[in-house]
Scaffold this motif. Sequence first.
Motif, PDB file in Angstrom:
ATOM      1  N   ARG A  78      22.596   2.909  -3.913  1.00 26.03           N
ATOM      2  CA  ARG A  78      23.648   2.488  -2.972  1.00 26.03           C
ATOM      3  C   ARG A  78      24.949   3.222  -3.297  1.00 26.03           C
ATOM      4  O   ARG A  78      25.355   3.315  -4.457  1.00 26.03           O
ATOM      5  CB  ARG A  78      23.842   0.984  -3.100  1.00 26.03           C
ATOM      6  CG  ARG A  78      25.229   0.493  -2.782  1.00 26.03           C
ATOM      7  CD  ARG A  78      25.266  -0.417  -1.561  1.00 26.03           C
ATOM      8  NE  ARG A  78      26.642  -0.653  -1.147  1.00 26.03           N
ATOM      9  CZ  ARG A  78      27.139  -0.381   0.062  1.00 26.03           C
ATOM     10  NH1 ARG A  78      26.364   0.136   0.981  1.00 26.03           N
ATOM     11  NH2 ARG A  78      28.391  -0.610   0.357  1.00 26.03           N
ATOM     12  N   GLN A 198      21.818  12.777  -7.113  1.00 26.82           N
ATOM     13  CA  GLN A 198      20.971  11.827  -6.379  1.00 26.82           C
ATOM     14  C   GLN A 198      19.492  12.189  -6.493  1.00 26.82           C
ATOM     15  O   GLN A 198      18.622  11.319  -6.399  1.00 26.82           O
ATOM     16  CB  GLN A 198      21.393  11.737  -4.902  1.00 26.82           C
ATOM     17  CG  GLN A 198      20.576  10.702  -4.145  1.00 26.82           C
ATOM     18  CD  GLN A 198      21.235  10.162  -2.888  1.00 26.82           C
ATOM     19  OE1 GLN A 198      22.454  10.055  -2.803  1.00 26.82           O
ATOM     20  NE2 GLN A 198      20.426   9.813  -1.895  1.00 26.82           N
ATOM     21  N   PRO A 223      12.297   4.233  -1.489  1.00 24.98           N
ATOM     22  CA  PRO A 223      12.643   3.588  -0.220  1.00 24.98           C
ATOM     23  C   PRO A 223      14.077   3.942   0.138  1.00 24.98           C
ATOM     24  O   PRO A 223      14.946   3.907  -0.730  1.00 24.98           O
ATOM     25  CB  PRO A 223      12.531   2.079  -0.507  1.00 24.98           C
ATOM     26  CG  PRO A 223      12.055   1.948  -1.914  1.00 24.98           C
ATOM     27  CD  PRO A 223      12.245   3.253  -2.599  1.00 24.98           C
TER      28      PRO A 223
HETATM   29  N1  TRP Z   1      23.628   8.152  -1.061  1.00 26.29           N
HETATM   30  C1  TRP Z   1      23.256   6.768  -0.889  1.00 26.29           C
HETATM   31  C2  TRP Z   1      24.357   6.029  -0.091  1.00 26.29           C
HETATM   32  O1  TRP Z   1      25.310   6.612   0.318  1.00 26.29           O
HETATM   33  C3  TRP Z   1      23.032   6.062  -2.211  1.00 26.29           C
HETATM   34  C4  TRP Z   1      21.760   6.436  -2.926  1.00 26.29           C
HETATM   35  C5  TRP Z   1      21.675   7.010  -4.164  1.00 26.29           C
HETATM   36  C6  TRP Z   1      20.413   6.236  -2.496  1.00 26.29           C
HETATM   37  N2  TRP Z   1      20.379   7.172  -4.566  1.00 26.29           N
HETATM   38  C7  TRP Z   1      19.585   6.705  -3.555  1.00 26.29           C
HETATM   39  C8  TRP Z   1      19.830   5.688  -1.347  1.00 26.29           C
HETATM   40  C9  TRP Z   1      18.182   6.639  -3.451  1.00 26.29           C
HETATM   41  C10 TRP Z   1      18.455   5.628  -1.254  1.00 26.29           C
HETATM   42  C11 TRP Z   1      17.623   6.118  -2.295  1.00 26.29           C
HETATM   43  O2  TRP Z   1      24.254   4.841   0.139  1.00 26.29           O
END
Ligand code: TRP
Length: 387
Positions: A78, A198, A223
Amino acid sequence: MSEEPEKGDQRPRADLDKVLALFGCTRITEDIVTRVEHVTKQRAHRFLRRDVFVAHRDLNLLLDAYVSGRPFYVYTGRGPSSASMHVGHLVPFLFTKYLQDAFKVPVVIQITDDEKYVFRPDLELGACVAMGKSNAKDILALGFDPARTFLFSDVEYIHRLYPTVLAVQKAVTGNQIRGIFGFDGSDNVGKVAFPAVQAAPCFPEAFPLVLAGCPRDAMCLVPQAIDQDPYFRMARDVAPRLGCPKPALIHSKFLPSLQSATSKMSSSHPDPKTSTIFLSDGPDVIAEKIKRHAFSGGQATAALHRELGATVDDDVAYQYLTFFLEDDAELETIRTEYAAGRMMTGEVKARVITVLQDLVGSFQTSRVGVTDEVLAGFTAERPLEFA
Ligand code: TRP
């Protein structure tokens, strides 16, 4: 999870059909839902039965590995761009919790406080870290298993991720990043560097202690909301160079905003009262928002409605029921009665109000129990349990 495009955030927001067609995700079909039920010996989550999770990559391969005794882990995350999460943000996390329970697998959750800092010109790092903590508690209120869940802030955990981040960075060129994310020379280099951060958690070596029990060739399942796919296409491209399997992916569509069944719920809407149900909303606020603002697929007058019936695809209250009402038979009754004009918009709204009040109410009750100590338990580096 994701937000509406924010000022300063220039990543392209992938639209569902475009992603599916262009990049060759596989649709979630009944066969794979049946296979998941067979493997887990339980009913599939309603998000799978109802096409909320719409697409995947390599889910069959992951299931093959799982049935042959090879463990996998789940990774999601997130980006903390607002202190208060909304009901749409729950979708990937509710699903992640189901995966954890159904497959008895470890889960790692990334809080990208770093991402929000580099993408949002208006935010200080301290504010991003603080929102990350508050969002982390919201996420943990869903009841993740402490023996099988590790949650980390990038700012705090980066020293462990860094060797894997470097390996990813070394395997990707600036041109590739520009091609995937659409950055140009005027974007700060923090944005350009971030995708590797990420991608790194897709590989078990990013968790030397936490996934100590997990073989290096273990697969990872991610997911995510559909707009996150570019990060993981990149991760899948570099996986062979890291000597790791490509992560499997499963993509959800967005919960609609109150105003239209084809828009997406967002906290950065100019007037969130008319678009968004927050996890902090009380029962009366929820009722009021649905009654006044949920777009109706019903007809303008009662007489016309009885004659023509509702267009359920356009009806936001009905769409919310497809996400959150557990009972398939009741949902089907509402769909047919409403579409035939025998059920009125007010009745459908009344039902979704109770469903959302229950969801948000029980969330709020558990959230009270997620103290700083509870959070510290989940962020502590310790080996997670494998089945
Ligand atoms: N970039 C996503 C966001 O803005 C956050 C995120 C980081 C994410 N790692 C992830 C979402 C892996 C899904 C799966 O909310």
